[in-house]
Design an enzyme around this catalytic site. Structure first.
Site, PDB file in Angstrom:
ATOM      1  CB  SER A  82      -0.955  -0.042   1.200  1.00  0.00           C
ATOM      2  OG  SER A  82      -1.945   0.956   1.103  1.00  0.00           O
ATOM      3  CG  ASP A 112      -7.017  -2.482  -3.182  1.00  0.00           C
ATOM      4  OD1 ASP A 112      -7.686  -1.768  -2.421  1.00  0.00           O
ATOM      5  OD2 ASP A 112      -5.779  -2.624  -3.083  1.00  0.00           O
ATOM      6  CG  HIS A 123      -5.933  -2.103   0.551  1.00  0.00           C
ATOM      7  ND1 HIS A 123      -5.150  -1.734  -0.521  1.00  0.00           N
ATOM      8  CD2 HIS A 123      -5.402  -1.487   1.634  1.00  0.00           C
ATOM      9  CE1 HIS A 123      -4.190  -0.925  -0.110  1.00  0.00           C
ATOM     10  NE2 HIS A 123      -4.321  -0.758   1.197  1.00  0.00           N
TER      11      HIS A 123
END
Length: 264
Positions: free
Chosen positions: A152, A206, A238
């Site tokens: 991320s 995601d 995610h």
């Protein structure tokens, strides 16, 4: 983020015995006749032939991600040094200024390919990552045996750090990340940095860093003259999956073998 934490804690419980073994190895005494403070740096360099740096996501911490390394059981990782640093705490715009661990500011979530970026903050964080890499190079680890990985926000920082490093590294692995700056940065990438290979993995489900943001990565790298392998995971949101990490192990392993054969 919560699904990642649950996965890591499950992995930690399943590999408790391996963790105890690692801990016991770390406590192993220095060679006979040498006090602990006088172990020569050449001995340490020989023990750590490679370095894997893992950069966590927004609001997470380095220690929470440490169980990741327990999946890397191949012999090639016995001499690998791992580092899981934690981001400094800072106010984050997308969370109404709430203070949390963050490598740089994030203006909006979900992240898409056109979201505004904190380029100044990214470049400041890159300097910290480069200092970590430089320390390992100074200790004797070859740059091509150094791998930077991140999830991320940490994935976005991985991309920036590897591209801005002046030397070719072993590789950069981006998980559920995005491109954190504009195309003008490509003009400042060194010829050596363009040779560093990338692995980019992204979940198609995601909802935090949208799949389109991940898809923008490979074309950006191609325009910068860098090579990128892109892997899409249809049902992944995610979070990190075991499948992604096992593939990362084989991806790093193949490049470790190549660089070590070159050194030999």
């Amino acid at each position: 983020m919560s699904s990642l934490v649950r996965f890591l804690f499950t992995l930690a419980a399943a590999t408790a015995a391996a963790s105890l073994l690692v801990a016991s190895l770390r406590r192993r005494a220095p060679p006979p006749g040498l006090p602990a403070k006088l172990v020569p740096s050449s001995h340490m360099a020989g023990r750590n032939r490679s370095f894997v740096l893992w950069l966590h996501g927004l609001g997470d911490s380095g220690p929470a991600n440490e169980p990741i390394r327990n999946l890397f059981s191949a012999p090639e990782f016995r001499l690998a040094k791992w580092s899981f640093p934690s981001a400094p705490r800072a106010p984050v715009s997308c969370n109404n200024g709430f203070v949390m661990p963050s490598w740089f500011d994030i203006h909006e979530l979900p992240m898409n390919a056109g979201s505004p970026q904190d380029e100044a903050g990214v470049l400041k964080a890159v300097e910290k990552v480069h200092a970590m890499i430089d320390r390992e190079v100074a200790d004797g680890i070859h740059p091509e045996n150094i791998f930077v990985c991140g999830f991320s926000q940490g994935g976005a920082l991985t991309l920036a750090s590897v591209l801005r490093y002046p030397k070719k590294l072993g590789g950069g692995a981006v998980f559920s990340g995005w491109v954190p700056f504009g195309s003008s940065v490509t003009e400042k990438i060194s010829p050596e940095a363009r040779k560093t290979p990338f692995l980019w993995s992204h979940g198609m489900a995601d909802k935090v860093v949208l799949f389109e943001a991940g898809q923008a990565g490979p074309p950006f790298l191609q325009s910068a003259g860098a090579n990128c392998e892109f892997k899409a995971y249809p049902d992944l949101g995610h979070s990190l999956s075991k499948e992604e990490l096992l593939y990362l192990e084989s991806w790093i392993k193949s490049r470790l073998n190549a660089s070590q054969e070159k050194d030999g």
